[in-house]
Design an enzyme around this catalytic site. Sequence first.
Site, mmCIF file in Angstrom:
data_model
loop_
_atom_site.group_PDB
_atom_site.id
_atom_site.type_symbol
_atom_site.label_atom_id
_atom_site.label_comp_id
_atom_site.label_asym_id
_atom_site.label_seq_id
_atom_site.Cartn_x
_atom_site.Cartn_y
_atom_site.Cartn_z
ATOM 1 N N CYS A 96 -15.555 -2.018 -0.123
ATOM 2 C CA CYS A 96 -14.031 -2.646 0.292
ATOM 3 C C CYS A 96 -13.648 -3.672 -0.743
ATOM 4 O O CYS A 96 -14.477 -4.474 -1.258
ATOM 5 C CB CYS A 96 -14.201 -2.973 1.769
ATOM 6 S SG CYS A 96 -14.891 -4.688 2.034
ATOM 7 N N ARG B 127 -1.583 6.564 10.175
ATOM 8 C CA ARG B 127 -1.808 6.125 8.920
ATOM 9 C C ARG B 127 -1.951 7.407 7.647
ATOM 10 O O ARG B 127 -1.886 8.283 8.235
ATOM 11 C CB ARG B 127 -3.017 5.280 8.642
ATOM 12 C CG ARG B 127 -3.185 4.198 9.555
ATOM 13 C CD ARG B 127 -2.066 2.908 9.262
ATOM 14 N NE ARG B 127 -2.384 1.798 9.866
ATOM 15 C CZ ARG B 127 -3.324 0.762 9.454
ATOM 16 N NH1 ARG B 127 -4.066 0.832 8.487
ATOM 17 N NH2 ARG B 127 -3.312 -0.247 10.241
ATOM 18 N N LYS C 138 -5.900 7.238 12.692
ATOM 19 C CA LYS C 138 -6.143 7.765 11.474
ATOM 20 C C LYS C 138 -6.691 9.161 11.583
ATOM 21 O O LYS C 138 -7.490 9.604 12.521
ATOM 22 C CB LYS C 138 -7.412 6.790 10.908
ATOM 23 C CG LYS C 138 -6.932 5.675 10.338
ATOM 24 C CD LYS C 138 -8.126 4.690 9.867
ATOM 25 C CE LYS C 138 -7.510 3.412 9.406
ATOM 26 N NZ LYS C 138 -8.640 2.593 8.654
ATOM 27 N N CYS D 192 -17.222 -7.388 5.740
ATOM 28 C CA CYS D 192 -16.884 -7.702 7.037
ATOM 29 C C CYS D 192 -17.460 -6.543 8.066
ATOM 30 O O CYS D 192 -17.337 -5.403 7.370
ATOM 31 C CB CYS D 192 -15.690 -8.335 7.645
ATOM 32 S SG CYS D 192 -14.373 -7.401 7.920
ATOM 33 N N CYS E 82 -14.341 -1.065 6.229
ATOM 34 C CA CYS E 82 -13.143 -0.386 5.548
ATOM 35 C C CYS E 82 -13.723 0.655 4.322
ATOM 36 O O CYS E 82 -13.151 1.409 3.874
ATOM 37 C CB CYS E 82 -12.250 -1.387 4.592
ATOM 38 S SG CYS E 82 -11.295 -2.390 5.959
ATOM 39 N N CYS F 46 -8.645 -10.327 1.130
ATOM 40 C CA CYS F 46 -8.799 -9.934 2.365
ATOM 41 C C CYS F 46 -9.118 -11.165 3.110
ATOM 42 O O CYS F 46 -9.917 -11.871 3.182
ATOM 43 C CB CYS F 46 -9.766 -8.917 2.701
ATOM 44 S SG CYS F 46 -9.887 -8.413 4.311
ATOM 45 N N ARG G 195 0.808 -1.261 0.028
ATOM 46 C CA ARG G 195 0.022 -0.036 0.025
ATOM 47 C C ARG G 195 0.952 1.216 0.090
ATOM 48 O O ARG G 195 1.570 1.403 0.726
ATOM 49 C CB ARG G 195 -0.775 -0.125 1.171
ATOM 50 C CG ARG G 195 -1.892 1.041 1.122
ATOM 51 C CD ARG G 195 -2.594 1.141 2.561
ATOM 52 N NE ARG G 195 -3.736 0.000 2.536
ATOM 53 C CZ ARG G 195 -4.184 -0.270 3.887
ATOM 54 N NH1 ARG G 195 -3.953 -0.046 5.125
ATOM 55 N NH2 ARG G 195 -5.210 -1.399 3.769
ATOM 56 N N LYS H 147 -3.852 1.095 15.167
ATOM 57 C CA LYS H 147 -3.866 2.044 13.960
ATOM 58 C C LYS H 147 -4.477 3.550 14.535
ATOM 59 O O LYS H 147 -5.165 3.574 15.343
ATOM 60 C CB LYS H 147 -4.582 1.721 12.722
ATOM 61 C CG LYS H 147 -5.780 1.377 13.113
ATOM 62 C CD LYS H 147 -6.629 0.687 11.927
ATOM 63 C CE LYS H 147 -6.545 -0.590 11.678
ATOM 64 N NZ LYS H 147 -7.235 -1.139 10.616
#
Length: 552
Positions: free
Chosen positions: A422, A134, A200, A467, A471, A428, A65, A198
């Site tokens: 997503c 991120r 953001k 899920c 995302c 994934c 990424r 994480k």
Amino acid sequence: MAKVNVEQVKTESHGLFSPLAQDLTTSDAFLSEAGKILIKFHGSYEQTNRDKRGGAAKEFSFMVRSKLPGGRLTADQYLAHDRIADEFANGSLRLTTRQGIQFHGVIKDDLRGTVRALNHALVTTFGACGDVVRNVMCCPAPTADPQRLAVQALATDLSNATLPATKAYHQIWIEGKSIIDDEVEPDALYGKTYLPRKFKMAIAFPGDNCVDIYTQDLGLVALFDNANQLIGFNVLAGGGMGMTHNDEDTFPRLADVVGFVEPDAALAVTHAVVGIHRDFGDRNNRKHARLKYVIHDRGLAWFKEELQRRLPFELQAAHPMPEFTLPDHLGWHEQHDAAGNWYLGIPIASGRIIDTEQMQLRTALRLIVSEFNTPVHITGQQNVLLADIAPQHRERIEQILQTHHVLTVDQLSQVRRFALACVALPTCPLAITEAERAMPDLLDTFEDALEELGLLGEPINVRMTGCPNGCARPYTAEVAFVGRSLNKYTIFLGGSPASTRMAQVYQDLVPFSELVSRLKEPLTRFRDERQPNEAFGDFCHRAILTPVVSSQ
Ligand code: SRM
Ligand code: SF4
């Protein structure tokens, strides 16, 4: 296999170096368990092809990424990504919901080549994943306004200022080093154990919520005075989407507005909020480790006090903000610069840039960017904006798009225009259901239903994830389908068109084939009972989900 403790891996990693550096020298197609954790900080995930079932041996590859602050790429940087997609990956570029680009299908032996090629184009993958700050999002709409350009540049400054200080990234990917030979000081911002999870952050412009500011751990809303001078930022904190089905301790949450700071305080407030997450985030339970749980569990008053304690200046009361909308910046727009340039927003279904028999999107973009040297800006809605287009080049660009059968925004229904999905299957590992691959068919059915009801012109914002991790930020959408169990989804309704309100569960465990038919009733009621100009999400919030309070 014993579960690896992430906190221990970070502590013993020698600044995110070991055992990843050593793993990369073996002939295995995969990494050690600790290596798998560490490579995330370097912007990559080990994955397997989930389409391969039964007794077939696991097919290991890596997702890589790019971290692109504010989603902005020069023409050369975009073309470097385009080349890497063929040289090292599976021939596609995947624009992400945080304005990044992902490659899929990179084999272990090609990881170094991929990262080096990106670094050569002055793009980093460091911190694109992992327990750090991120990619910093910002509205990417090209502009000539120096005040707004400065705010867009701030996304890059904040991103650079929150990069881990370790030399491991350079040593592993550029120098090809695998032996530890120097002492590593604990990181000044992150310490030895980095963040509990994480983190953001995003910067929004007033009234423009294209970065989904309420879903961020930290949001800065730039505010301007009547003379269009930047006066500072409203600070929002504690947003997040991820949740786990049947675990009430996890939930999506909208950020709270916590105050206002002057323009030069953006970095100090970022460090302070990141510091609070570092020091108070739950290091025993990764499902409960985001900043949103710190604020939820300890309270907003505590958070504000703690933030104030860490700031060398007074946190001011938040300023009033204009109401948000969610512009997608698609189509042709004037840049209002001296050269009279334009930018063109091109819709990319689920952010997947690929050539197919029906549409040669990747080729068309490559031709345009090479011929006109157009910078490429990526939006949080997984679309691209081609910038700096001279008026006389518009026709030729439209011609290239047409020849390659690329759909432009005027050729899309409103529901397709705003849809997000997503990645989900097959890459994934957390996907329970399809999302990106199922979205085109789902939208066909949705469009048919809307047409039948005379609602095809309605800009309803639909998001789908494989899920509950969220995302594609489903929990702020007007309609969301969230993977629940094999081929079944939870339907959420009632987010606002500007993504400023949380959606609520409408129906659970709905088979894929029934997702649209289950919406017929609310859609019909919307057609028949809506108030003037009321959006579908607002209608659902008012009339479908909220109990009507009787005035008698
Ligand atoms: Fe995400 C994990 C893809 C934006 C919440 N996300 C993943 C992983 C890495 C799966 C994994 O852990 O192994 C997915 C890789 C799939 C693949 O094959 O490529 C993945 N997330 C994505 C992307 C590519 C989705 C997309 O279709 O664009 C987005 C990459 C953004 C980027 O460039 O950095 C992406 N992920 C998001 C967002 C939206 C956002 O950030 O604005 C969220 C919700 C916001 C939030 O974080 O609260 C999000 N991803 C998660 C979570 C849940 C985190 C939590 O707090 O519970 C996970 C699971 C985890 O971290 O354990 C996750
Ligand atoms: Fe994977 Fe779930 Fe994120 Fe979709 S929402 S990419 S299925 S983690």
